[in-house]
Design a protein around this motif. Structure first.
Motif, PDB file in Angstrom:
ATOM      1  N   THR A 161     -31.796  19.184 -15.388  1.00  0.00           N
ATOM      2  CA  THR A 161     -31.013  18.849 -14.196  1.00  0.00           C
ATOM      3  C   THR A 161     -29.669  18.261 -14.598  1.00  0.00           C
ATOM      4  N   ALA A 162     -29.664  17.343 -15.552  1.00  0.00           N
ATOM      5  CA  ALA A 162     -28.416  16.727 -16.015  1.00  0.00           C
ATOM      6  C   ALA A 162     -27.476  17.785 -16.599  1.00  0.00           C
ATOM      7  N   ARG A 163     -28.039  18.717 -17.350  1.00  0.00           N
ATOM      8  CA  ARG A 163     -27.211  19.780 -17.928  1.00  0.00           C
ATOM      9  C   ARG A 163     -26.570  20.623 -16.833  1.00  0.00           C
ATOM     10  N   ARG A 164     -27.366  21.020 -15.836  1.00  0.00           N
ATOM     11  CA  ARG A 164     -26.845  21.875 -14.761  1.00  0.00           C
ATOM     12  C   ARG A 164     -25.827  21.158 -13.882  1.00  0.00           C
TER      13      ARG A 164
ATOM     14  N   GLN B 128     -35.463  22.084  -8.156  1.00  0.00           N
ATOM     15  CA  GLN B 128     -35.344  23.463  -8.636  1.00  0.00           C
ATOM     16  C   GLN B 128     -35.544  23.554 -10.144  1.00  0.00           C
ATOM     17  N   CYS B 129     -35.266  22.472 -10.851  1.00  0.00           N
ATOM     18  CA  CYS B 129     -35.473  22.425 -12.310  1.00  0.00           C
ATOM     19  C   CYS B 129     -36.864  21.891 -12.650  1.00  0.00           C
ATOM     20  N   ASP B 130     -37.775  21.946 -11.703  1.00  0.00           N
ATOM     21  CA  ASP B 130     -39.150  21.481 -11.885  1.00  0.00           C
ATOM     22  C   ASP B 130     -39.217  20.034 -12.365  1.00  0.00           C
ATOM     23  N   ARG B 131     -38.351  19.215 -11.793  1.00  0.00           N
ATOM     24  CA  ARG B 131     -38.308  17.768 -12.054  1.00  0.00           C
ATOM     25  C   ARG B 131     -38.057  17.462 -13.539  1.00  0.00           C
ATOM     26  N   ASN B 132     -37.294  18.308 -14.202  1.00  0.00           N
ATOM     27  CA  ASN B 132     -36.920  18.120 -15.591  1.00  0.00           C
ATOM     28  C   ASN B 132     -35.549  17.439 -15.619  1.00  0.00           C
TER      29      ASN B 132
ATOM     30  N   ILE C 152     -28.401  16.418  -5.554  1.00  0.00           N
ATOM     31  CA  ILE C 152     -29.036  16.084  -6.833  1.00  0.00           C
ATOM     32  C   ILE C 152     -30.547  16.274  -6.739  1.00  0.00           C
ATOM     33  N   GLN C 153     -31.153  15.826  -5.640  1.00  0.00           N
ATOM     34  CA  GLN C 153     -32.596  15.982  -5.459  1.00  0.00           C
ATOM     35  C   GLN C 153     -32.999  17.455  -5.422  1.00  0.00           C
ATOM     36  N   ARG C 154     -32.180  18.282  -4.740  1.00  0.00           N
ATOM     37  CA  ARG C 154     -32.496  19.708  -4.636  1.00  0.00           C
ATOM     38  C   ARG C 154     -32.454  20.363  -6.022  1.00  0.00           C
ATOM     39  N   VAL C 155     -31.405  20.079  -6.803  1.00  0.00           N
ATOM     40  CA  VAL C 155     -31.303  20.655  -8.141  1.00  0.00           C
ATOM     41  C   VAL C 155     -32.444  20.147  -9.028  1.00  0.00           C
ATOM     42  N   TYR C 156     -32.783  18.868  -8.893  1.00  0.00           N
ATOM     43  CA  TYR C 156     -33.878  18.271  -9.662  1.00  0.00           C
ATOM     44  C   TYR C 156     -35.197  19.003  -9.362  1.00  0.00           C
TER      45      TYR C 156
END
Length: 184
Positions: free
Chosen positions: A163-166, A155-159, A149-153
Protein backbone atom coordinates in the motif's frame (compact mmCIF):
# COMPACT_ATOMS: atom_id res chain seq x y z
CA UNK A 1 -36.43 19.73 0.91
CA UNK A 2 -40.01 20.70 1.72
CA UNK A 3 -42.99 19.04 0.12
CA UNK A 4 -43.87 22.29 -1.68
CA UNK A 5 -40.54 22.38 -3.53
CA UNK A 6 -40.17 18.62 -4.02
CA UNK A 7 -40.37 17.49 -7.66
CA UNK A 8 -43.34 15.34 -8.53
CA UNK A 9 -43.14 11.57 -8.58
CA UNK A 10 -44.55 10.01 -11.71
CA UNK A 11 -47.35 7.44 -11.84
CA UNK A 12 -44.82 4.62 -11.46
CA UNK A 13 -43.29 5.06 -8.01
CA UNK A 14 -41.37 1.77 -7.95
CA UNK A 15 -37.97 2.08 -6.27
CA UNK A 16 -35.32 -0.64 -5.95
CA UNK A 17 -32.78 -0.22 -3.14
CA UNK A 18 -29.71 -2.47 -3.31
CA UNK A 19 -27.22 -2.35 -0.41
CA UNK A 20 -25.51 -4.98 1.73
CA UNK A 21 -25.60 -2.78 4.87
CA UNK A 22 -28.85 -4.08 6.37
CA UNK A 23 -29.45 -1.26 8.87
CA UNK A 24 -28.78 1.45 6.25
CA UNK A 25 -31.04 -0.37 3.77
CA UNK A 26 -33.94 -0.54 6.25
CA UNK A 27 -33.57 3.12 7.29
CA UNK A 28 -33.43 4.33 3.69
CA UNK A 29 -36.38 2.11 2.70
CA UNK A 30 -38.55 3.58 5.48
CA UNK A 31 -37.52 7.14 4.59
CA UNK A 32 -38.24 6.63 0.88
CA UNK A 33 -41.64 5.05 1.61
CA UNK A 34 -42.53 8.18 3.60
CA UNK A 35 -41.64 10.21 0.49
CA UNK A 36 -44.17 8.27 -1.61
CA UNK A 37 -42.04 5.58 -3.26
CA UNK A 38 -43.08 1.92 -3.55
CA UNK A 39 -39.89 0.37 -2.21
CA UNK A 40 -38.41 -3.04 -2.89
CA UNK A 41 -35.04 -3.99 -1.36
CA UNK A 42 -32.20 -6.35 -2.21
CA UNK A 43 -28.98 -7.06 -0.31
CA UNK A 44 -26.86 -8.56 -3.11
CA UNK A 45 -26.04 -8.28 -6.80
CA UNK A 46 -27.91 -11.54 -7.49
CA UNK A 47 -31.07 -10.40 -5.71
CA UNK A 48 -30.89 -6.95 -7.32
CA UNK A 49 -30.50 -8.42 -10.81
CA UNK A 50 -33.40 -10.82 -10.21
CA UNK A 51 -35.73 -7.98 -9.19
CA UNK A 52 -34.49 -5.74 -12.04
CA UNK A 53 -35.22 -8.51 -14.53
CA UNK A 54 -38.63 -9.51 -13.14
CA UNK A 55 -39.95 -6.05 -12.20
CA UNK A 56 -37.74 -3.26 -13.63
CA UNK A 57 -38.18 -0.22 -11.35
CA UNK A 58 -38.75 3.40 -12.36
CA UNK A 59 -36.11 4.43 -9.79
CA UNK A 60 -33.15 2.65 -8.22
CA UNK A 61 -30.46 3.32 -5.63
CA UNK A 62 -27.59 0.85 -5.90
CA UNK A 63 -24.51 0.50 -3.70
CA UNK A 64 -21.34 0.13 -5.76
CA UNK A 65 -19.56 -2.46 -3.61
CA UNK A 66 -21.64 -5.43 -2.53
CA UNK A 67 -20.59 -8.66 -0.85
CA UNK A 68 -21.15 -10.75 -3.98
CA UNK A 69 -19.87 -8.33 -6.63
CA UNK A 70 -20.18 -4.94 -8.26
CA UNK A 71 -23.40 -2.93 -8.09
CA UNK A 72 -22.82 -1.72 -11.65
CA UNK A 73 -24.02 -5.18 -12.77
CA UNK A 74 -27.43 -4.31 -11.26
CA UNK A 75 -27.39 -0.93 -13.03
CA UNK A 76 -26.76 -2.69 -16.35
CA UNK A 77 -29.63 -5.13 -15.72
CA UNK A 78 -31.99 -2.24 -14.97
CA UNK A 79 -30.88 -0.33 -18.09
CA UNK A 80 -31.39 -3.39 -20.30
CA UNK A 81 -34.99 -3.84 -19.15
CA UNK A 82 -35.98 -0.21 -18.55
CA UNK A 83 -33.84 2.47 -20.24
CA UNK A 84 -35.92 5.35 -18.79
CA UNK A 85 -35.22 4.32 -15.18
CA UNK A 86 -33.43 6.87 -12.97
CA UNK A 87 -30.56 5.17 -11.15
CA UNK A 88 -28.38 6.63 -8.40
CA UNK A 89 -25.17 4.82 -7.44
CA UNK A 90 -24.10 5.07 -3.78
CA UNK A 91 -20.69 4.23 -2.40
CA UNK A 92 -18.51 4.76 0.61
CA UNK A 93 -15.48 4.91 -1.67
CA UNK A 94 -15.98 7.97 -3.85
CA UNK A 95 -13.57 8.06 -6.78
CA UNK A 96 -13.68 9.76 -10.15
CA UNK A 97 -13.01 6.53 -12.08
CA UNK A 98 -15.97 4.72 -10.53
CA UNK A 99 -18.22 7.77 -10.98
CA UNK A 100 -17.35 7.87 -14.68
CA UNK A 101 -17.96 4.11 -15.03
CA UNK A 102 -21.34 4.42 -13.28
CA UNK A 103 -22.47 7.29 -15.52
CA UNK A 104 -21.27 5.53 -18.69
CA UNK A 105 -23.30 2.45 -17.78
CA UNK A 106 -26.38 4.62 -17.31
CA UNK A 107 -26.51 5.90 -13.73
CA UNK A 108 -28.29 9.22 -13.40
CA UNK A 109 -26.19 10.37 -10.46
CA UNK A 110 -23.46 9.24 -8.10
CA UNK A 111 -23.48 9.96 -4.35
CA UNK A 112 -20.89 9.23 -1.69
CA UNK A 113 -21.98 7.78 1.63
CA UNK A 114 -23.13 9.00 4.01
CA UNK A 115 -26.03 10.24 1.88
CA UNK A 116 -29.36 10.86 3.57
CA UNK A 117 -32.83 10.35 2.13
CA UNK A 118 -33.07 14.03 1.11
CA UNK A 119 -29.87 13.74 -0.97
CA UNK A 120 -31.11 10.52 -2.58
CA UNK A 121 -34.56 11.96 -3.34
CA UNK A 122 -33.04 15.11 -4.86
CA UNK A 123 -30.76 13.00 -7.06
CA UNK A 124 -33.57 10.67 -8.16
CA UNK A 125 -36.00 13.45 -9.02
CA UNK A 126 -33.59 16.07 -10.42
CA UNK A 127 -34.36 17.18 -13.94
CA UNK A 128 -31.84 16.04 -16.52
CA UNK A 129 -29.98 19.35 -16.95
CA UNK A 130 -30.17 20.71 -13.41
CA UNK A 131 -27.30 19.99 -11.08
CA UNK A 132 -28.36 18.89 -7.61
CA UNK A 133 -27.54 21.33 -4.82
CA UNK A 134 -24.26 20.81 -3.01
CA UNK A 135 -24.49 18.44 -0.04
CA UNK A 136 -25.25 19.91 3.36
CA UNK A 137 -22.45 17.94 5.01
CA UNK A 138 -19.74 17.04 2.47
CA UNK A 139 -16.82 14.88 3.55
CA UNK A 140 -13.81 16.82 4.74
CA UNK A 141 -10.59 16.66 2.73
CA UNK A 142 -9.02 14.65 5.56
CA UNK A 143 -11.89 12.16 5.43
CA UNK A 144 -11.62 11.81 1.63
CA UNK A 145 -7.86 11.16 1.97
CA UNK A 146 -8.46 8.61 4.73
CA UNK A 147 -11.14 6.81 2.65
CA UNK A 148 -8.78 6.63 -0.33
CA UNK A 149 -5.95 5.21 1.78
CA UNK A 150 -8.32 2.63 3.30
CA UNK A 151 -9.58 1.60 -0.15
CA UNK A 152 -6.04 1.10 -1.51
CA UNK A 153 -5.07 -0.74 1.70
CA UNK A 154 -8.00 -3.16 1.23
CA UNK A 155 -7.20 -3.61 -2.47
CA UNK A 156 -3.63 -4.56 -1.49
CA UNK A 157 -5.02 -7.25 0.85
CA UNK A 158 -4.09 -5.18 3.92
CA UNK A 159 -0.39 -5.30 3.02
CA UNK A 160 1.19 -2.14 4.48
CA UNK A 161 4.37 -2.28 2.40
CA UNK A 162 2.52 -2.71 -0.90
CA UNK A 163 0.00 0.00 0.00
CA UNK A 164 2.80 2.43 0.90
CA UNK A 165 4.55 1.69 -2.39
CA UNK A 166 1.39 2.28 -4.44
CA UNK A 167 0.57 5.49 -2.59
CA UNK A 168 4.19 6.69 -2.88
CA UNK A 169 4.25 7.10 0.88
CA UNK A 170 6.75 6.13 3.57
CA UNK A 171 5.75 2.88 5.27
CA UNK A 172 5.94 4.30 8.82
CA UNK A 173 3.80 7.29 7.85
CA UNK A 174 1.18 4.92 6.47
CA UNK A 175 1.28 2.81 9.64
CA UNK A 176 0.62 5.93 11.75
CA UNK A 177 -2.32 6.92 9.53
CA UNK A 178 -3.81 3.41 9.70
CA UNK A 179 -3.47 3.32 13.50
CA UNK A 180 -5.55 6.49 13.91
CA UNK A 181 -9.33 6.72 13.96
CA UNK A 182 -11.08 7.99 10.88
CA UNK A 183 -11.50 11.77 10.62
CA UNK A 184 -15.00 13.25 10.41
Amino acid sequence: MSEAEAPELGDDRSLLLVDDDDSFLKRLARAMEKRGFDVETADSVAAGRAIATARPPAYAVVDLRLDDGNGLDVVEAIRERRPDSRVVVLTGYGAIATAVAAVKIGATDYLSKPADANDVTAALLASGDALPPPPENPMSADRVRWEHIQRVYEQCDRNVSETARRLNMHRRTLQRILAKRSPR
